[in-house]
Design a protein around this motif. Structure first.
Motif: not given
Lengths: 236, 173
Positions: B64-69, B71-72
């Motif tokens: 989740r964190q990775e995908s958030q990153k 995405l940013e």
């Protein structure tokens, strides 16, 4: 119910063969249930595995309600085995009893005070053993003087009372159930009228005995954990 | 004896130590067997499941964190690309304007040059034509004059005289 017990003397020790047989029957049944239901275990449980996991979690809950899991984890196997063994034993005497030449062969093994008192004594002795092992002899001994030193005689009496009540409660419940079942069965076998009279109370009492058997197994294990936690855990 | 007094009608004459031994033996053997064959594996699998779930949760959190990153990252990249495109369009516009001016001025200069050349050409031609005409007139006048006068004056003097006359005539013009 004046049935004789099939006694046998081996090397000067008396065996009640019906007890020995029924204990082995109960043990075999428990082992088969547990063994078959834990074949081909899966991470995503199905069928009997679910049931066994429920039993495990149930006993785990009993232990956790009395003591820390780090103290109580070691009693998990004891608790599961006890509850399954006592439950199956209680159930064995319900469907029928077999009397051969006036000797009672098929009955619940827990309908015999020797058996239940042995189990109870085993539990109490285990509680003392683990009390000394985990807390040390000094603290174990000091436990007898708490909360007030003058209660020491009561504490001693308590240990024996615990043993007696633990064993005899189980025995009394199951034995009483079987006595009544035996009486009703006798009435049912006495003739057409007797059968008609006996069938309804018979069914009711059998259902109630199943309930009693389950409850007594639960209480026995619950009290086992309570007594163990008295000796093992720091608080209480 | 002992507990058998608790059993209705039991013959309470002996302590059946055998039952005690049998109970303990059966129970302990059952417990050991079950521990080995049933509870042990079952506890193992439950432990395993617990670990699996824990690790799955950690993995899910990580991804989740990775995908958030990511995405940013994508978002900032997109923003960057957008500003770059804006810039390119702006540059192209400016470039276009410059080259338009260039082309226009070049064309204008070229046109001027061509016009000048044409004017020069015309002037030359005119000059040429005038001098040719002038020469023709001189010759004709010379011929006419010599015919009229028959002789008296040399051809050389005549020419000079006539030229002067013509020049005067040109000035008067």
């Amino acid at each position: 119910m004046g049935h004789e017990a099939p006694m046998l003397k081996v090397f000067g020790i008396w065996f009640n063969l019906s007890n020995v047989m029924m204990l082995i029957v109960a043990a075999v049944i428990v082992f088969l249930i547990a063994f078959i239901s834990t074949r081909n275990l899966k991470l995503k449980p199905t069928g009997m595995q679910n049931f066994m996991e429920w039993v495990m979690d149930f006993v785990k809950g009993l232990i956790k309600s009395n003591m820390d899991w780090k103290d109580g984890g070691r009693f998990h196997v004891l608790g599961i085995t006890l509850i399954m063994f006592i439950f199956v034993s209680n159930m064995l005497g319900l469907p029928f009893s077999i009397i051969v030449y006036g000797e009672l062969w098929w009955k619940s093994p827990t309908a015999d005070p020797t058996v239940t008192m042995t189990l109870a004594a085993m539990v109490i002795i285990l509680s003392h053993y683990y009390g000394i092992k985990l807390k040390g002899l000094g603290e174990y001994g000091a436990g007898y003087l708490k909360p007030m030193p003058f209660l020491f005689p009561l504490k001693i009496i308590e240990e024996f009372a615990n043993t007696l009540t633990l064993g005899l409660r189980l025995y009394g419940n199951i034995y009483a159930g079987e006595i009544l079942l035996g009486l009703l069965a006798g009435l049912g076998g006495a003739g057409v009228v007797g059968f008609a009279t006996a069938i309804v109370p018979m069914m009711a009492w059998q259902g109630f005995s199943i309930f009693i058997g389950a409850i007594q197994a639960f209480i026995f294990v619950m009290l086992t954990m309570v007594y163990l936690s008295h000796k093992v855990a720091d608080d209480h | 004896m002992f507990f058998d007094h608790l059993v209705l009608g039991a013959s309470g004459e002996f302590l059946n130590v055998g039952d005690i031994i049998a109970t303990l033996a059966v129970f302990i053997i059952l417990m050991l067997l079950l521990k080995k064959f049933a509870w042990g594996p079952l506890m193992g699998i439950m432990q395993q499941r617990e670990e699996l779930i824990a690790s799955e949760i950690v993995t899910a959190e990580n991804s989740r964190q990775e995908s958030q990153k990511m995405l940013e990252e994508q978002r900032s990249l997109l923003k960057e690309a957008r500003t770059q495109a804006q810039e390119i369009v702006e540059n192209a516009k400016k470039q276009g304007e410059v080259s338009r001016q260039d082309i226009i001025s070049t064309a204008r200069a070229e046109a001027g040059r061509m016009k000048d050349a044409a004017v020069q050409e015309i002037a030359n031609e005119r000059e040429k034509a005038i001098s040719a005409v002038r020469e023709e007139v001189v010759a004709l006048s010379l011929l006419a004059a010599s015919r009229v006068l028959e002789k008296e004056i040399s051809e050389e003097d005549n020419r000079q005289l006539i030229n002067e006359t013509i020049a005067k005539a040109g000035e008067v013009q």
